[in-house]
Design an enzyme around this catalytic site. Structure first.
Site, short mmCIF file in Angstrom:
data_model
loop_
_atom_site.label_atom_id
_atom_site.label_comp_id
_atom_site.label_asym_id
_atom_site.label_seq_id
_atom_site.Cartn_x
_atom_site.Cartn_y
_atom_site.Cartn_z
N GLY A 47 -65.56 17.40 8.17
CA GLY A 47 -65.47 16.55 9.35
C GLY A 47 -65.89 17.33 10.58
CB ALA A 48 -68.47 16.70 13.16
CG ASN A 51 -66.08 21.31 10.37
OD1 ASN A 51 -65.20 21.51 9.54
ND2 ASN A 51 -67.28 20.87 10.04
NE ARG A 118 -68.29 8.48 7.31
CZ ARG A 118 -68.75 9.60 7.91
NH1 ARG A 118 -70.01 9.96 7.75
NH2 ARG A 118 -67.96 10.33 8.66
CG ASP A 270 -69.52 20.46 13.20
OD1 ASP A 270 -70.13 19.68 13.95
OD2 ASP A 270 -69.36 20.26 11.98
#
Length: 337
Positions: A47-48, A51, A118, A270
């Site tokens: 997950g950006a 992160n 998702r 990120d």
């Protein structure tokens, strides 16, 4: 404090950064191999925004991750792993009716493809009411990315509601990483939507190749991107493994990237954003913040997952203090000083 943080009077020096966005369970062939022939899959998280939160915590910057997870084993695993990194997860909701998002990596000889599962996830159901959560409302800075507005109309409105407040009237600055994921924008609306959000943020991150893909091949350098995005107080244009340029008003600062033995590039953007933000929030000048961004990205580049260990504090300090010629010489990142 840096010139950036001085422009937001009243911002507590140690107020947490709230990182808002989806994190998914990631299934990865182990050992790395094309998915079609893989016999085993390892479970990781991806997950950006989480992160960024984890790397901020690595830099001793208080960080919160704000999102939603399903009431399922993947959701519980993600919450526990992010919390174990020192990130505040009190703003993460549990949705009993929707699942945690899932992605599957397919490593190839040229690149790694990612398959997303998702649709209808817990995080895709987030709406602007998340902005009333204490985890966001009491933050000193809010960070989000261009992934979130692609997840659902409600998520797009969440980002719009945060950024539509004029910058001078915001109670806290907003950091936005364009983070374009073409697979999430099949309707072709990405260029316009992401351009609008990138212009509204206080701090904007974008890759040069990313800007070219979104807004035209004529954006041949960082200065051209700044002409397109003159509004952000700070604009950071990343040029792959070559350099990054930060614009503050009319001033530009360019710092070349150090040499790194790249294992996988996923997560490096990120990490860079987290390092740069950590530098600003610690009171570093812009050049040192760019260096910290590069050094943090280097940690991600050297591992197959999204999160890699930073150099120890002494090594980081030595690299941040290096002279321009020494830094520009491209000494390998992880050699002994």
């Amino acid at each position: 404090m840096s010139a950036v943080s001085r422009t937001w009077p009243g911002q507590p020096a140690r107020s947490p950064v709230a990182c808002v966005g989806e994190t998914m369970a990631a299934l990865v062939p182990d050992p790395a191999a094309p998915l079609e022939g893989a016999e085993r899959l390892g479970v990781r998280i991806a997950g950006a925004e989480s992160n960024v939160a984890v790397y901020l915590a690595d830099h001793a910057v208080p960080a919160r991750w704000v999102s939603a997870l399903g009431d399922d084993p993947f959701g519980r695993r993600i919450r526990a792993e992010v919390a174990s990194a020192g990130v505040d997860v009190s703003g993460v909701r549990t949705d009993p009716h929707r699942p945690t998002g899932l992605l599957v990596k397919d490593p190839g000889t040229e690149a790694t493809r990612v398959h997303y599962y998702r649709g209808g996830s817990a995080a895709s159901a987030l709406t602007e009411d998340v902005l009333d959560d204490d985890a966001v409302r009491t933050a000193g800075l809010v960070h989000l990315s261009g992934i979130t507005p692609a997840l659902s109309p409600g998520c797009r409105q969440l980002v719009a509601a945060l950024l539509e407040v004029p910058a001078a009237q915001r109670p806290r600055p907003v950091s936005f990483d364009v983070n374009h994921r073409p697979a999430l924008w099949p309707d072709g609306t990405a260029p316009g939507v992401l351009l609008g959000f990138a212009r509204q943020a206080d701090i904007t991150f974008v890759g040069l190749d990313e800007a070219q893909a979104l807004w035209g091949a004529g954006l041949t350098d960082a200065a051209a991107v700044r002409e397109l995005l003159p509004q952000p107080r700070v604009l950071v244009v990343k040029d792959g493994g070559r350099a990054a340029t930060a614009f503050e008003g009319d001033r530009a600062h360019t710092v070349p990237a150090p040499r790194v033995a790249v294992v996988e590039p996923v997560g490096a953007g990120d990490a860079f954003a987290a390092g740069f933000l950590a530098g600003l929030l610690r009171g570093e000048d812009t050049v040192r913040a760019l260096r910290l961004g590069h050094l943090t990205a280097g940690a991600a580049l050297r591992v197959t997952g999204d999160h890699g260990p930073l150099p120890d504090r002494a090594r980081l300090a030595a690299l941040l203090d290096a002279g321009e010629e020494e830094w520009a010489a491209g000494r390998p990142l992880y050699t002994t000083p």
